[in-house]
Design a protein around this motif. Structure first.
Motif, PDB file in Angstrom:
ATOM      1  N   LYS A   1       0.833  -1.208   0.000  1.00 59.64           N
ATOM      2  CA  LYS A   1       0.000   0.000   0.000  1.00 59.64           C
ATOM      3  C   LYS A   1       0.869   1.260   0.000  1.00 59.64           C
ATOM      4  O   LYS A   1       0.681   2.154  -0.818  1.00 59.64           O
ATOM      5  CB  LYS A   1      -0.901  -0.022   1.235  1.00 59.64           C
ATOM      6  CG  LYS A   1      -1.710   1.237   1.440  1.00 59.64           C
ATOM      7  CD  LYS A   1      -2.615   1.075   2.655  1.00 59.64           C
ATOM      8  CE  LYS A   1      -3.611   2.194   2.794  1.00 59.64           C
ATOM      9  NZ  LYS A   1      -3.069   3.410   3.369  1.00 59.64           N
ATOM     10  N   GLU A   2       1.838   1.320   0.907  1.00 61.41           N
ATOM     11  CA  GLU A   2       2.664   2.532   1.020  1.00 61.41           C
ATOM     12  C   GLU A   2       3.457   2.789  -0.256  1.00 61.41           C
ATOM     13  O   GLU A   2       3.545   3.924  -0.722  1.00 61.41           O
ATOM     14  CB  GLU A   2       3.610   2.422   2.224  1.00 61.41           C
ATOM     15  CG  GLU A   2       2.904   2.395   3.583  1.00 61.41           C
ATOM     16  CD  GLU A   2       2.116   3.667   3.893  1.00 61.41           C
ATOM     17  OE1 GLU A   2       2.423   4.737   3.324  1.00 61.41           O
ATOM     18  OE2 GLU A   2       1.172   3.584   4.711  1.00 61.41           O
ATOM     19  N   LEU A   3       4.045   1.726  -0.820  1.00 60.31           N
ATOM     20  CA  LEU A   3       4.865   1.931  -2.015  1.00 60.31           C
ATOM     21  C   LEU A   3       4.007   2.326  -3.221  1.00 60.31           C
ATOM     22  O   LEU A   3       4.394   3.196  -4.009  1.00 60.31           O
ATOM     23  CB  LEU A   3       5.682   0.671  -2.338  1.00 60.31           C
ATOM     24  CG  LEU A   3       6.717   0.244  -1.294  1.00 60.31           C
ATOM     25  CD1 LEU A   3       7.521  -0.960  -1.802  1.00 60.31           C
ATOM     26  CD2 LEU A   3       7.671   1.385  -0.940  1.00 60.31           C
TER      27      LEU A   3
ATOM     28  N   GLU B   1       1.207   3.905  -3.096  1.00 63.02           N
ATOM     29  CA  GLU B   1       0.748   5.285  -2.876  1.00 63.02           C
ATOM     30  C   GLU B   1       1.855   6.289  -3.192  1.00 63.02           C
ATOM     31  O   GLU B   1       1.596   7.343  -3.777  1.00 63.02           O
ATOM     32  CB  GLU B   1       0.280   5.453  -1.426  1.00 63.02           C
ATOM     33  CG  GLU B   1      -1.049   4.743  -1.181  1.00 63.02           C
ATOM     34  CD  GLU B   1      -1.679   5.075   0.164  1.00 63.02           C
ATOM     35  OE1 GLU B   1      -2.853   4.729   0.339  1.00 63.02           O
ATOM     36  OE2 GLU B   1      -0.988   5.670   1.021  1.00 63.02           O
ATOM     37  N   ASN B   2       3.087   5.946  -2.826  1.00 64.04           N
ATOM     38  CA  ASN B   2       4.194   6.850  -3.148  1.00 64.04           C
ATOM     39  C   ASN B   2       4.344   7.002  -4.655  1.00 64.04           C
ATOM     40  O   ASN B   2       4.610   8.097  -5.152  1.00 64.04           O
ATOM     41  CB  ASN B   2       5.507   6.322  -2.554  1.00 64.04           C
ATOM     42  CG  ASN B   2       5.636   6.695  -1.081  1.00 64.04           C
ATOM     43  OD1 ASN B   2       4.862   7.505  -0.563  1.00 64.04           O
ATOM     44  ND2 ASN B   2       6.606   6.093  -0.401  1.00 64.04           N
ATOM     45  N   ALA B   3       4.168   5.899  -5.381  1.00 65.02           N
ATOM     46  CA  ALA B   3       4.295   5.951  -6.837  1.00 65.02           C
ATOM     47  C   ALA B   3       3.210   6.844  -7.430  1.00 65.02           C
ATOM     48  O   ALA B   3       3.454   7.612  -8.367  1.00 65.02           O
ATOM     49  CB  ALA B   3       4.210   4.550  -7.420  1.00 65.02           C
TER      50      ALA B   3
ATOM     51  N   SER C   1       7.907  15.436   1.324  1.00 60.47           N
ATOM     52  CA  SER C   1       7.895  16.612   0.442  1.00 60.47           C
ATOM     53  C   SER C   1       6.463  17.118   0.301  1.00 60.47           C
ATOM     54  O   SER C   1       6.204  18.043  -0.437  1.00 60.47           O
ATOM     55  CB  SER C   1       8.434  16.198  -0.929  1.00 60.47           C
ATOM     56  OG  SER C   1       7.655  15.125  -1.425  1.00 60.47           O
ATOM     57  N   LYS C   2       5.526  16.469   1.017  1.00 65.25           N
ATOM     58  CA  LYS C   2       4.118  16.710   0.698  1.00 65.25           C
ATOM     59  C   LYS C   2       3.423  17.776   1.546  1.00 65.25           C
ATOM     60  O   LYS C   2       2.481  18.397   1.093  1.00 65.25           O
ATOM     61  CB  LYS C   2       3.358  15.386   0.747  1.00 65.25           C
ATOM     62  CG  LYS C   2       3.927  14.441  -0.320  1.00 65.25           C
ATOM     63  CD  LYS C   2       3.502  13.020  -0.205  1.00 65.25           C
ATOM     64  CE  LYS C   2       4.380  12.145  -1.092  1.00 65.25           C
ATOM     65  NZ  LYS C   2       4.131  10.731  -0.926  1.00 65.25           N
ATOM     66  N   ILE C   3       3.858  17.963   2.774  1.00 67.25           N
ATOM     67  CA  ILE C   3       3.315  19.078   3.558  1.00 67.25           C
ATOM     68  C   ILE C   3       4.469  19.780   4.266  1.00 67.25           C
ATOM     69  O   ILE C   3       5.520  19.188   4.510  1.00 67.25           O
ATOM     70  CB  ILE C   3       2.277  18.634   4.632  1.00 67.25           C
ATOM     71  CG1 ILE C   3       2.887  17.616   5.617  1.00 67.25           C
ATOM     72  CG2 ILE C   3       1.034  18.065   4.011  1.00 67.25           C
ATOM     73  CD1 ILE C   3       1.994  17.331   6.825  1.00 67.25           C
TER      74      ILE C   3
ATOM     75  N   LYS D   1      -1.590  11.057  -1.296  1.00 65.07           N
ATOM     76  CA  LYS D   1      -1.938   9.923  -0.428  1.00 65.07           C
ATOM     77  C   LYS D   1      -1.140   9.991   0.874  1.00 65.07           C
ATOM     78  O   LYS D   1      -1.645   9.782   1.950  1.00 65.07           O
ATOM     79  CB  LYS D   1      -1.570   8.610  -1.111  1.00 65.07           C
ATOM     80  CG  LYS D   1      -2.198   8.441  -2.444  1.00 65.07           C
ATOM     81  CD  LYS D   1      -3.464   7.637  -2.281  1.00 65.07           C
ATOM     82  CE  LYS D   1      -4.091   7.383  -3.600  1.00 65.07           C
ATOM     83  NZ  LYS D   1      -5.123   8.343  -3.956  1.00 65.07           N
ATOM     84  N   GLY D   2       0.164  10.231   0.736  1.00 61.07           N
ATOM     85  CA  GLY D   2       1.016  10.265   1.918  1.00 61.07           C
ATOM     86  C   GLY D   2       1.167  11.685   2.423  1.00 61.07           C
ATOM     87  O   GLY D   2       0.876  12.642   1.709  1.00 61.07           O
ATOM     88  N   PHE D   3       1.558  11.818   3.660  1.00 64.07           N
ATOM     89  CA  PHE D   3       1.853  13.148   4.201  1.00 64.07           C
ATOM     90  C   PHE D   3       2.606  13.059   5.511  1.00 64.07           C
ATOM     91  O   PHE D   3       3.126  14.037   6.020  1.00 64.07           O
ATOM     92  CB  PHE D   3       0.575  13.977   4.400  1.00 64.07           C
ATOM     93  CG  PHE D   3      -0.455  13.286   5.250  1.00 64.07           C
ATOM     94  CD1 PHE D   3      -0.428  13.425   6.634  1.00 64.07           C
ATOM     95  CD2 PHE D   3      -1.439  12.503   4.676  1.00 64.07           C
ATOM     96  CE1 PHE D   3      -1.377  12.786   7.425  1.00 64.07           C
ATOM     97  CE2 PHE D   3      -2.387  11.861   5.464  1.00 64.07           C
ATOM     98  CZ  PHE D   3      -2.355  11.997   6.840  1.00 64.07           C
TER      99      PHE D   3
ATOM    100  N   GLU E   1       6.438   8.864   7.130  1.00 68.36           N
ATOM    101  CA  GLU E   1       6.797   7.772   8.030  1.00 68.36           C
ATOM    102  C   GLU E   1       7.027   6.452   7.325  1.00 68.36           C
ATOM    103  O   GLU E   1       7.707   5.578   7.844  1.00 68.36           O
ATOM    104  CB  GLU E   1       5.640   7.528   9.010  1.00 68.36           C
ATOM    105  CG  GLU E   1       5.694   8.355  10.234  1.00 68.36           C
ATOM    106  CD  GLU E   1       4.481   8.086  11.109  1.00 68.36           C
ATOM    107  OE1 GLU E   1       4.543   8.461  12.279  1.00 68.36           O
ATOM    108  OE2 GLU E   1       3.485   7.511  10.624  1.00 68.36           O
ATOM    109  N   ALA E   2       6.419   6.301   6.140  1.00 69.14           N
ATOM    110  CA  ALA E   2       6.370   4.979   5.535  1.00 69.14           C
ATOM    111  C   ALA E   2       7.767   4.434   5.234  1.00 69.14           C
ATOM    112  O   ALA E   2       8.135   3.357   5.715  1.00 69.14           O
ATOM    113  CB  ALA E   2       5.530   5.019   4.267  1.00 69.14           C
ATOM    114  N   LEU E   3       8.528   5.161   4.459  1.00 68.80           N
ATOM    115  CA  LEU E   3       9.850   4.634   4.096  1.00 68.80           C
ATOM    116  C   LEU E   3      10.719   4.429   5.331  1.00 68.80           C
ATOM    117  O   LEU E   3      11.420   3.420   5.444  1.00 68.80           O
ATOM    118  CB  LEU E   3      10.536   5.554   3.081  1.00 68.80           C
ATOM    119  CG  LEU E   3       9.913   5.546   1.671  1.00 68.80           C
ATOM    120  CD1 LEU E   3      10.696   6.451   0.721  1.00 68.80           C
ATOM    121  CD2 LEU E   3       9.846   4.131   1.099  1.00 68.80           C
TER     122      LEU E   3
END
Ligand code: ADP
Ligand code: MG
Length: 619
Positions: free
Chosen positions: A30-32, A34-36, A80-82, A94-96, A99-101
């Motif tokens: 899911k995380e990967l 979403e990053n893509a 880089s998103k917020i 999707k991410g913000f 933390e995922a990576l």
């Protein structure tokens, strides 16, 4: 006392944080993915080995990262998103959390290739348990590839808790579905152990749904399109006659993000009220577009729950939008699935004038004489009483005879205890055909020494078949009937993958497969008890069961298979059984190890004692 509080080292803090983000391989997927998507990729490839336990790799053609960003992306709270808190209310990514990576590298061995369009050379970065092992220049295509190997390699306890390959794969496929459905414009592929599972070319919502869930889905979909200042609703619901007993396909998306919302689900269910059978659930793919300012997606670490500002209005609006669509597309008249087929008169009869029916009366007929019942071998057609009032005494004559018969049966059946499970077990206990009769085409009623027994025919048959199948599957003995021409079933890729998981058990139950292709199943052999016509629905039911089983139940595959087979093959209420068939059913039932309870935990029979009647008659 000396000070004892100290800051946890980063890698430990990251491992702890990882527990929240990464529960299983599917969370990494899911995380990967979403990053893509956040990196504006138009093509994404997911590669899985051993259901993600060995490898999860996502390759995208998105914007990529510079050398420094690549290194920095693995730090905690690096995003880089917020940049300020108020950005949270204008989210379009999707991410913000950043933390995922950081979480993933804390618990796996990770290799990242990435290149931005403006650089000729990209970078290759290797990290293991949060430590950078190496970073070097690398000639790679524009975009990013993240390969996550040996998940939980440094936390054996967590690795041990991973479920079977089938279960983990199912979770991964679920995540893939959710993202693929939210972004039909993106070309998405998935491979598991080098087998192509999905190759979904860029399309629209409808085609994406069909590409994932199979060609047959297209005819099931009813579009929804409705808009207010608060929300835009798009998507599809399944026509009510496709409502399933299992959870099936139920998807909500808000601003291209899959969400779970029991509250909104309830509003869709309400819209279907009265249109679908009880205990079935509607299928839907509903896409909501809402101003991010009216939305808080920050309340759940894995972000599948959101808080809506105007929840109640949304509920009402959604319900009427679904109702409106069902009405508009004339789905409602089709819903009469319980209609009596006899009411559908052939056209030729429609314009005929009604005539007075001619009734022939057999005055000598006595429903209780045995001759009349003889010869009714297969299905019993219940005789219509034709006795005329002048012959009413005849009824009593017959009854006397019948009573005498029952009495003699009482004597010949040495029952000690009516609640005894071995009721009919011994030979001499056999209930002869003439001692039982069918009530309402549902119950078999039979006298026993101390009273009567009333057996639910469907449940009894389920129990008999269940024990038979379970035995067959366990002893690996079953042979099936070879089909002259293999049956061809078109399913979707996911269902085929699930079917492969239970293939061995199906073969033990008497099925044979001559070929299994990407989306087609060729069945060359079927169990003896099954009719060719039933195979398709049986296989579909099985797949549905496996889906639910993987998610929530603890049954073994064998039990599951036996249950599904017995449920769909057992005689149903409404089926007429002749006395011979009734006798066989009773005898088979009491040869079972558990004749009292159906495989679905429902009582199979009840007994009433003569003593109870005696008491009642005394009153
Ligand atoms: P988040 O997505 O919440 O920002 P992540 O840990 O998932 O946090 O990613 C950290 C950052 O790494 C992202 O903000 C993004 O800038 C960058 N990044 C991650 N994956 C990719 C990718 N596939 N392509 C480009 N940039 C990426
Ligand atoms: Mg992210």
């Amino acid at each position: 006392m000396a000070d004892i509080i100290k800051l946890l080292p980063d890698h430990v803090a990251n491992q702890i944080a990882a527990g929240e983000v990464v529960q299983r391989p599917a969370s990494v997927v899911k995380e990967l993915l979403e990053n893509a998507i956040d990196a504006q990729a138009s093509e994404i490839k997911l590669i899985i080995k051993n259901s993600g336990k060995t490898l999860i790799q996502v390759i995208d053609n998105g914007v990529g990262m510079s050398d420094t960003d690549a290194r920095f992306s693995f730090e905690r709270h690096a995003t880089s998103k917020i940049s300020v808190a108020k950005d949270l209310f204008q989210l379009s990514t999707k991410g913000f959390r950043g933390e995922a990576l950081a979480s993933i590298v804390a618990i796996a061995q990770v290799e990242m290739h990435t290149r931005v369009a403006s650089n000729n050379v990209g970078t290759l970065l290797k990290i293991e348990g949060s430590k950078i092992i190496s970073q070097e220049a690398s000639a790679v295509p524009k975009g990013t590839s993240v390969a996550v190997k040996n998940l939980f390699f440094n936390i054996p306890a967590r690795r041990k808790f991973l479920k079977s390959d089938a279960v983990e794969l199912r979770h991964i496929i679920d995540e893939f579905h959710r993202i693929a459905l939210a972004h039909p414009e993106i070309h998405m592929k998935m491979y598991n152990n080098d087998n192509e599972f999905f190759n979904l070319t860029s399309s629209n919502y409808r085609k994406r749904i069909v590409d994932i869930f199979g060609k047959k889905t297209n005819a099931k979909l009813v579009p929804i399109k409705e808009e207010t200042t608060l929300v835009k609703v798009n998507g599809f619901v399944y026509k009510p006659n496709f409502a399933k007993r299992s959870r099936g396909e139920q998807f909500f998306f808000v601003n291209h993000r899959f969400i779970k919302s029991p509250y909104l689900h309830h509003s869709v269910v309400e819209a279907f009220k009265g249109l679908i059978k009880e205990q079935t659930r509607p299928g839907y793919f509903i896409y909501l577009t809402i101003d991010p300012a009216n939305l808080d997606i920050n309340i759940h670490p894995t972000k599948t729950e959101v808080k809506f500002e105007n929840e109640h209005t949304l509920y009402t609006f959604l319900k009427s939008a679904v109702k409106h669509s069902l009405g508009q597309f004339h789905v409602v008249p089709m819903l009469d699935f319980e209609a009596n087929p006899n009411l559908n008169l052939p056209y030729a009869y429609k314009n005929k004038a009604a005539t007075v029916p001619h009734i022939e009366v057999d005055k000598s007929f006595n429903p209780f004489t045995k001759e009349e019942h003889k010869g009714t071998k297969k299905s019993v057609s219940i005789p219509v009483p034709k006795s005329s009032p002048s012959h009413w005494e005849g009824i009593y004559e017959g009854l006397k005879e019948e009573n005498a018969k029952i009495e003699s049966d009482f004597e010949s059946i040495p029952f000690e205890d009516t609640a005894n499970q071995t009721l009919f077990k011994e030979k001499e206990n056999k209930v002869t055909a003439s001692t039982s009769f069918q009530l309402k085409r549902k119950y078999i009623v039979s006298p026993i020494k101390s009273g009567i027994i009333v057996i639910d025919q469907g449940r009894a048959h389920q129990r008999i078949l269940y024990e038979k199948f379970l035995k067959d599957i366990k002893t690996e003995k079953t042979s099936g009937q070879q089909l002259l021409f293999p049956l061809q079933l078109v399913l979707n890729t996911t269902d085929i993958a699930l079917l492969l998981e239970i293939k061995d058990n199906l073969e033990q139950a008497g099925f044979g497969f001559s070929d299994i292709k990407e989306d087609t199943l060729y069945i060359s052999k079927i169990p003896f008890l099954i009719n060719e016509k039933e195979v398709q629905s049986l296989i579909e039911q099985l797949i549905d069961k496996v889906k639910i089983d993987i998610k929530e139940s603890h049954f073994s595959q064998k039990e599951l298979l036996a249950k599904t087979l017995c449920k769909s093959l057992a005689v149903k209420s409404g089926t007429v059984l002749n006395t011979e068939e009734q006798g066989v059913l009773i005898n088979d039932l009491f040869a079972c190890t558990e004749p009292k309870i159906s495989p679905f935990n429902q009582p199979i029979y009840i007994t009433t004692l003569v003593e109870e009647w005696n008491k009642k008659f005394m009153q």
